[in-house]
Design an enzyme around this catalytic site. Structure first.
Site, PDB file in Angstrom:
ATOM      1  N   SER A 102      -9.265   2.971   3.141  1.00 30.70           N
ATOM      2  CA  SER A 102      -8.327   3.502   2.219  1.00 30.70           C
ATOM      3  C   SER A 102      -7.508   2.374   1.497  1.00 30.70           C
ATOM      4  O   SER A 102      -6.651   2.728   0.445  1.00 30.70           O
ATOM      5  CB  SER A 102      -7.330   4.123   2.986  1.00 30.70           C
ATOM      6  N   SER A 113     -10.158   0.603   7.307  1.00 27.08           N
ATOM      7  CA  SER A 113      -9.678   0.630   5.968  1.00 27.08           C
ATOM      8  C   SER A 113      -8.955  -0.737   5.371  1.00 27.08           C
ATOM      9  O   SER A 113      -8.514  -0.633   4.212  1.00 27.08           O
ATOM     10  CB  SER A 113      -8.289   1.572   5.810  1.00 27.08           C
ATOM     11  N   LYS A 170       0.908  -1.114  -0.021  1.00 29.87           N
ATOM     12  CA  LYS A 170      -0.058   0.139  -0.040  1.00 29.87           C
ATOM     13  C   LYS A 170       0.859   1.140  -0.002  1.00 29.87           C
ATOM     14  O   LYS A 170       1.958   1.409   0.658  1.00 29.87           O
ATOM     15  CB  LYS A 170      -0.816  -0.112   1.272  1.00 29.87           C
TER      16      LYS A 170
END
Length: 486
Positions: free
Chosen positions: A163, A187, A85
């Protein structure tokens, strides 16, 4: 797709790909090249992989293949491709932008690995690049100004969540079998729900956030997956304290992978299929939770409508947002140190700038009061499990995946995206606050063909219970994972 291996491995989980490598049926170089092919051919409409270092991945794969030729002992996920990520996951020698336009312009190169990234590598995973994230991970959709929106493989008009939306889109599309994700308010679980994946948020202190970040905060880092055996095996490979950690979750009594398929016994399970604060709940989300309750009852568990009373506390959002805004402000400062200067207002998205300014006007006493209220909330929440409950079942989200642009900034209201987020995310933030493990399972698809996840929450440090019952549900054939036919 160009190669047969790229096609045949697309929907294999990480364990299956590792087995191909271990049996000599595929080299690490071949597995990595198959993933590169899929990214090149399939990611264009999704925009999930925004920073790529394919040549470095090829070199790493060659090293793994050479180690196998030498007869070296190799880790459990040797040769398996993955993605990191683009948020607080430093990888030495590679850029990280945290979804920020200013950092994208500068592309600062990390000088070290975070503890978790090092454990990814130690587990044998080979990283191909970074997945898209909203700036600072602040929103439950993945539409940063810096890289543009990531789209949901099930329907490209809709969000994959956030996210960790880039990570979930990449795994749901079959680009890689497992990808790094993090969860400060949902997230991991939010995009798992939106993309039809498994998303475990481990207990606070289960995964080290070293060397910079603080385990006692809201965020936990881990991954999104397609199978419970991957979830469990990867938790074994990455959990445990790092140097200087200030919160350390109690160690499990045996490897988590041994919990896959283990009898969970008859569990006492509470179900919440309505919005605890009286907000709107999409009927598809309520149906998903009720159907999960029926499934669990059919598997022999004691299931009834019940939930912690503290979930009805209307002051929770204010407490949570005081800390959330402070995290955004601190994140902006840290990003500035990464490029050697302060970020300016026009380099930060309006919602995050507004939160940072709010935080800068809070006193230390205000923040301390918020932490005190959060501590009280955590104890009240965990007392429900101490009173004899094993699991809580809820919808993961208040609505099915929303359309791209649903959380766009408004010129006259910079906090509009966060207000919309509060309506979308009704069930995940409380368990970042309490520190308990929670998992989103892909148990439902709405009438219009969108994934809808169901959240299971266990007592603190009881990932073993979540893995047992989730694998029981998986074995019952209830998971609705995406394949080409979906």
């Amino acid at each position: 797709m160009t190669s047969s291996l790229s096609q045949s491995t697309r929907w294999l989980d990480a364990t299956a790909q590792a087995e191909l490598f271990a049996r000599g049926q595929a080299s690490a170089a071949e597995l990595v090249e198959a993933a590169v092919e899929r990214i090149d051919e399939l990611d264009g409409p999704l925009n999930s992989v925004v920073i790529r270092w394919f040549d470095d991945a090829r070199a790493a794969a060659s090293e793994v293949d050479e180690r196998r030729r030498r007869g070296d002992a190799l880790p459990p996920f040797a040769g398996v491709p993955t993605l990191l990520k683009d948020l607080w996951a430093h990888s030495a020698g590679h850029p990280m932008t945290c979804g920020n336009a200013g950092l994208r312009q500068e592309m600062p190169i990390s000088t070290h690995d975070t503890t978790l990234v090092a454990r990814f590598r130690d587990a044998g995973l080979i990283t191909l690049g970074r997945t898209n994230s909203p700036e600072l991970g602040s929103l439950p959709v993945t539409e940063p100004v810096s890289f543009g929106p990531t789209r949901n493989p099930w329907s490209t008009d809709h969000t994959p969540g956030g996210s960790s939306g880039g990570a979930a889109a990449a795994v749901a599309e079959g680009l890689v079998p497992i990808a790094n994700a993090s969860d400060g308010g949902g997230s991991i679980r939010i995009p798992a729900s939106c993309c039809g994946l498994i998303g475990l948020k481990p207990s606070r202190g289960r995964i080290s956030l070293g060397p910079e970040r603080d385990e006692s905060g809201l965020s936990v880092h881990f991954a999104v997956t397609r199978s419970m055996r991957d979830t469990a095996a990867f938790l074994d490979a990455t959990s445990g304290p790092g140097m200087g950690d200030n919160i350390i979750a109690p160690a499990p009594t045996r490897p988590y992978v041994d919990e896959v398929g283990a009898d969970p016994g008859r569990l006492r399970i509470g179900v919440l299929a309505s919005h605890p604060l009286g907000g709107h709940l999409d009927p598809a989300c309520a149906t998903a939770a009720r159907e999960a309750a029926d499934l669990l009852a059919g598997l022999g568990h004691d299931v009834s409508e019940a939930h912690p009373a503290v979930l009805e506390d209307t002051s929770f959002s204010e407490r949570f947002m005081a800390i959330w805004a402070t995290n955004m402000s601190s994140g902006i400062d840290v990003m500035g140190t990464m490029i050697g200067r302060d970020l300016t207002e026009d380099e930060v998205e309006p919602v995050n700038w507004a939160m940072s300014q709010f935080a800068r006007h809070m006193s230390a006493t205000d923040l301390n009061a918020a932490f005190g209220a959060i501590n009280e909330y955590r104890r009240l929440m965990q007392s429900w499990w101490a009173d004899g409950w094993d699991l809580l079942v809820t919808p993961t989200l208040s609505t099915r995946p929303v359309l791209i642009g649903d959380h766009d900034a408004q010129p006259d209201d910079p906090m509009a995206p966060m207000k919309r987020a509060a309506e979308f995310v009704g069930f995940t933030p409380p368990f970042n606050t309490s520190g308990q493990p929670a998992i989103s399972l892909p148990l439902h698809v709405s009438d219009d063909g969108l994934p809808v996840g169901v959240q299971l929450v266990a007592a603190y440090a009881r990932e073993d219970v979540l893995i047992r019952v989730s694998s029981q549900v998986e074995s019952a054939g209830a998971f609705r994972l995406r394949t080409v036919e979906s």
